[in-house]
Design an enzyme around this catalytic site. Sequence first.
Site, PDB file in Angstrom:
ATOM      1  N   CYS A 129       0.845  -1.196   0.000  1.00  0.00           N
ATOM      2  CA  CYS A 129       0.000   0.000   0.000  1.00  0.00           C
ATOM      3  C   CYS A 129       0.885   1.253   0.000  1.00  0.00           C
ATOM      4  O   CYS A 129       1.995   1.241   0.534  1.00  0.00           O
ATOM      5  CB  CYS A 129      -0.900   0.005   1.236  1.00  0.00           C
ATOM      6  SG  CYS A 129      -2.050   1.404   1.270  1.00  0.00           S
TER       7      CYS A 129
ATOM      8  N   ASP B 279       0.465   3.778   1.688  1.00  0.00           N
ATOM      9  CA  ASP B 279       0.441   4.377   3.031  1.00  0.00           C
ATOM     10  C   ASP B 279       1.868   4.644   3.548  1.00  0.00           C
ATOM     11  O   ASP B 279       2.705   3.734   3.558  1.00  0.00           O
ATOM     12  CB  ASP B 279      -0.291   3.415   3.986  1.00  0.00           C
ATOM     13  CG  ASP B 279      -0.664   4.076   5.299  1.00  0.00           C
ATOM     14  OD1 ASP B 279       0.253   4.594   5.981  1.00  0.00           O
ATOM     15  OD2 ASP B 279      -1.860   4.074   5.644  1.00  0.00           O
TER      16      ASP B 279
ATOM     17  N   ARG C  24       3.004   4.876   6.330  1.00  0.00           N
ATOM     18  CA  ARG C  24       3.399   4.170   7.555  1.00  0.00           C
ATOM     19  C   ARG C  24       3.849   2.737   7.301  1.00  0.00           C
ATOM     20  O   ARG C  24       4.182   2.016   8.248  1.00  0.00           O
ATOM     21  CB  ARG C  24       2.219   4.175   8.547  1.00  0.00           C
ATOM     22  CG  ARG C  24       1.809   5.577   8.971  1.00  0.00           C
ATOM     23  CD  ARG C  24       0.462   5.570   9.630  1.00  0.00           C
ATOM     24  NE  ARG C  24      -0.607   5.178   8.699  1.00  0.00           N
ATOM     25  CZ  ARG C  24      -1.899   5.088   9.026  1.00  0.00           C
ATOM     26  NH1 ARG C  24      -2.279   5.343  10.267  1.00  0.00           N
ATOM     27  NH2 ARG C  24      -2.791   4.732   8.123  1.00  0.00           N
TER      28      ARG C  24
ATOM     29  N   HIS D 110      -2.302  -3.806   4.966  1.00  0.00           N
ATOM     30  CA  HIS D 110      -2.162  -3.472   6.391  1.00  0.00           C
ATOM     31  C   HIS D 110      -3.515  -3.182   7.011  1.00  0.00           C
ATOM     32  O   HIS D 110      -4.417  -2.652   6.365  1.00  0.00           O
ATOM     33  CB  HIS D 110      -1.223  -2.270   6.566  1.00  0.00           C
ATOM     34  CG  HIS D 110      -1.750  -1.008   5.967  1.00  0.00           C
ATOM     35  ND1 HIS D 110      -2.321  -0.005   6.715  1.00  0.00           N
ATOM     36  CD2 HIS D 110      -1.824  -0.588   4.675  1.00  0.00           C
ATOM     37  CE1 HIS D 110      -2.700   0.986   5.911  1.00  0.00           C
ATOM     38  NE2 HIS D 110      -2.417   0.659   4.670  1.00  0.00           N
TER      39      HIS D 110
ATOM     40  N   CYS E  99      -6.284   0.144   6.865  1.00  0.00           N
ATOM     41  CA  CYS E  99      -5.982   0.719   5.545  1.00  0.00           C
ATOM     42  C   CYS E  99      -7.057   1.735   5.139  1.00  0.00           C
ATOM     43  O   CYS E  99      -8.245   1.414   5.085  1.00  0.00           O
ATOM     44  CB  CYS E  99      -5.888  -0.401   4.508  1.00  0.00           C
ATOM     45  SG  CYS E  99      -5.447   0.210   2.858  1.00  0.00           S
TER      46      CYS E  99
END
Length: 212
Positions: free
Chosen positions: A40, A42, A44, A96, A99
């Site tokens: 992803c 993302d 993080r 994750h 999400c």
Amino acid sequence: MLSDLLKHNREWAAQREAEDPDYFKRLSQLQKPDYLWIGCSDSRVPANVITGLEPGEVFVHRNVANLVHRGDLNLLSVLEFAVETLEVENIIVCGHHGCGGVHAAMDGHRHGIIDHWLQPIRDIASANEGGLARLHDQEEKLDSLCELSIAAQVDSLAKTPIIQSAWRRGKKLNIHGWVYSLNDGLLQDLDCRRSSVDGLHQKLAHRAHYDF
Ligand code: CO
């Protein structure tokens, strides 16, 4: 501050060179990673950081909610290069919990173009409506949907002509589905690995009560 990024970069490069004078020379001459990571976008969930891999050790493709769209030229180009040229033996699809993409797919609001991108997640939710309806906590429901999606993306990858022809030529190639927890920083293997043309679809072991 943006200037801090450049400053940190200079410090990092100097430190690497001090530790190993040939470091950049060596890296610049050869890229031979063992893994392709499809994760992803993302911020993080940075592939190298959470797996302890160094530059040169993992080839990375990231998009919102780590989806494998069959017509995604970007992903297919990355996949073909990783399989045919880099000859990676392990592909990791990593999603994750928590999400935002999975959440946005299911919150019933209009977000824009991303709604088209996230359609496969809604399709997976519909196909697993019975199992998901048994979960009453909304967060748990979305995290379970996220895991179902990861397994579905592993299957989608396995069905691409790139992977199918590699397997038919006898190439050793495993596709794994992993999920990352933002809460504790831990990765978990979802046991939905595909390793051959005829590989049986393994259901998510810990979600065995689902109606697949
Ligand atoms: Co995400």
